[in-house]
Design a protein around this motif. Structure first.
Motif, short mmCIF file in Angstrom:
data_model
loop_
_atom_site.label_atom_id
_atom_site.label_comp_id
_atom_site.label_asym_id
_atom_site.label_seq_id
_atom_site.Cartn_x
_atom_site.Cartn_y
_atom_site.Cartn_z
N PRO A 33 0.85 -1.43 0.15
CA PRO A 33 -0.31 0.01 0.36
C PRO A 33 1.30 1.67 -0.63
CG PRO A 33 0.10 -0.72 2.38
CD PRO A 33 0.55 -1.72 1.25
N TRP A 34 0.41 2.38 -0.43
CA TRP A 34 1.02 3.66 -0.82
C TRP A 34 0.15 4.81 -0.49
CZ3 TRP A 34 5.51 5.08 -2.99
CH2 TRP A 34 6.26 4.31 -3.84
N THR A 35 0.77 5.37 0.88
CA THR A 35 0.10 6.33 1.33
C THR A 35 0.18 8.14 0.45
OG1 THR A 35 2.15 7.38 2.53
CG2 THR A 35 0.23 6.24 3.43
N PRO A 36 -0.23 8.78 0.51
CA PRO A 36 -1.06 9.81 -0.61
C PRO A 36 0.87 11.14 -0.44
CG PRO A 36 -2.60 9.81 0.63
CD PRO A 36 -2.40 8.81 1.58
N ARG A 37 1.43 10.87 0.63
CA ARG A 37 2.56 11.36 0.80
C ARG A 37 3.76 11.15 -0.12
NH1 ARG A 37 3.29 13.56 6.63
NH2 ARG A 37 1.73 14.67 6.28
N ALA A 38 3.79 9.32 0.75
CA ALA A 38 5.12 9.06 -0.64
C ALA A 38 4.56 8.32 -2.10
CB ALA A 38 4.28 7.36 0.63
N ILE A 39 3.17 8.75 -2.57
CA ILE A 39 3.02 9.31 -3.97
C ILE A 39 3.85 10.06 -4.69
CG2 ILE A 39 0.83 9.19 -5.61
CD1 ILE A 39 -0.19 7.05 -4.05
N THR A 41 5.32 12.33 -2.98
CA THR A 41 7.24 12.28 -3.21
C THR A 41 7.78 11.44 -4.01
OG1 THR A 41 7.27 12.60 -0.76
CG2 THR A 41 9.62 11.89 -1.28
N LEU A 42 7.66 10.75 -4.01
CA LEU A 42 7.49 9.55 -5.72
C LEU A 42 7.76 10.09 -7.07
CD1 LEU A 42 8.71 6.66 -6.40
CD2 LEU A 42 6.34 6.23 -6.77
N ILE A 43 6.67 10.81 -7.12
CA ILE A 43 6.62 11.35 -8.08
C ILE A 43 7.77 12.94 -8.43
CG2 ILE A 43 5.47 13.40 -10.11
CD1 ILE A 43 2.89 11.32 -8.79
N GLU A 44 7.91 13.65 -7.73
CA GLU A 44 8.80 14.27 -7.49
C GLU A 44 9.97 14.40 -7.32
OE1 GLU A 44 7.91 16.85 -3.49
OE2 GLU A 44 6.63 18.30 -4.65
N GLU A 45 10.14 13.10 -6.95
CA GLU A 45 11.89 12.14 -7.25
C GLU A 45 11.64 11.97 -7.97
OE1 GLU A 45 12.33 9.90 -3.96
OE2 GLU A 45 12.56 12.07 -2.23
N ARG A 46 11.33 10.76 -9.11
CA ARG A 46 11.01 10.22 -9.64
C ARG A 46 11.20 10.99 -11.55
NH1 ARG A 46 9.93 3.58 -10.20
NH2 ARG A 46 10.73 3.51 -12.24
N TYR A 47 9.98 11.69 -11.19
CA TYR A 47 9.69 12.72 -12.41
C TYR A 47 9.87 13.89 -12.67
CZ TYR A 47 7.16 8.26 -13.51
OH TYR A 47 6.45 6.69 -13.65
N GLY A 48 10.73 14.18 -11.40
CA GLY A 48 10.56 15.86 -11.04
C GLY A 48 9.16 16.87 -11.74
N VAL A 49 8.18 16.15 -10.85
CA VAL A 49 6.60 16.91 -12.07
C VAL A 49 5.80 16.63 -10.06
CG1 VAL A 49 3.87 16.74 -12.24
CG2 VAL A 49 6.58 16.07 -13.98
N SER A 50 5.62 18.08 -10.16
CA SER A 50 4.88 18.24 -8.53
C SER A 50 3.33 18.69 -9.64
CB SER A 50 5.23 19.43 -7.50
OG SER A 50 4.45 19.72 -6.37
N TYR A 51 2.48 17.63 -8.49
CA TYR A 51 0.86 17.28 -8.41
C TYR A 51 0.23 17.96 -7.33
CZ TYR A 51 0.47 15.27 -13.06
OH TYR A 51 0.30 15.03 -14.13
N ASP A 52 -0.52 19.49 -7.19
CA ASP A 52 -1.97 19.56 -5.62
C ASP A 52 -2.06 17.93 -5.61
OD1 ASP A 52 -5.04 20.32 -5.42
OD2 ASP A 52 -2.87 21.64 -4.57
N PRO A 53 -1.92 17.91 -4.36
CA PRO A 53 -2.58 16.18 -3.73
C PRO A 53 -4.05 15.90 -4.32
CG PRO A 53 -1.07 17.50 -1.58
CD PRO A 53 -1.39 18.53 -2.95
N ALA A 54 -4.90 16.64 -3.82
CA ALA A 54 -6.57 16.79 -4.79
C ALA A 54 -6.72 16.38 -5.85
CB ALA A 54 -6.94 18.23 -3.63
N HIS A 55 -5.46 16.81 -7.01
CA HIS A 55 -6.02 16.62 -8.32
C HIS A 55 -4.41 15.27 -8.79
CE1 HIS A 55 -5.51 16.83 -12.27
NE2 HIS A 55 -4.51 16.48 -12.66
N LEU A 56 -3.86 15.09 -7.80
CA LEU A 56 -3.14 13.67 -7.81
C LEU A 56 -4.12 12.49 -7.26
CD1 LEU A 56 -0.93 12.45 -8.07
CD2 LEU A 56 0.02 12.39 -6.68
#
Length: 82
Positions: A33-39, A41-56
């Motif tokens: 299982p993944w938490t929203p915060r971990a997802i 962080t993963l997206i920022e580190e792996r892809y260099g992209v930041s999403y708003d948590p609600a949109h994500l």
């Protein structure tokens, strides 16, 4: 009438390509299982992209992904008495 139609493309371009998003979904399915915060962080580190948590969360739910909601305590644990 032709001059009244908007000439813009209809919004901001996506931050992920379809291939990148499919890759992310496969990666998330493997490591549940993944938490929203971990997802996030993963997206920022792996892809260099930041999403708003609600949109994500909406984007992931639309693709069929679900993640557990954090709870302050385990609901199965007995209540402490005073």
């Amino acid at each position: 009438m032709d001059g009244l139609q908007p000439s813009f493309g209809g919004g901001r371009p996506p931050k992920f390509s379809n291939e990148q998003f499919a890759e992310l979904c496969e990666y998330l399915k493997e490591g549940q299982p993944w938490t929203p915060r971990a997802i996030h962080t993963l997206i920022e580190e792996r892809y260099g992209v930041s999403y708003d948590p609600a949109h994500l969360s909406r984007k992931l739910r639309a693709s069929g992904m679900h993640y557990p909601k954090p709870r302050p305590m385990d609901p199965r644990s007995p209540r402490q008495r005073r």
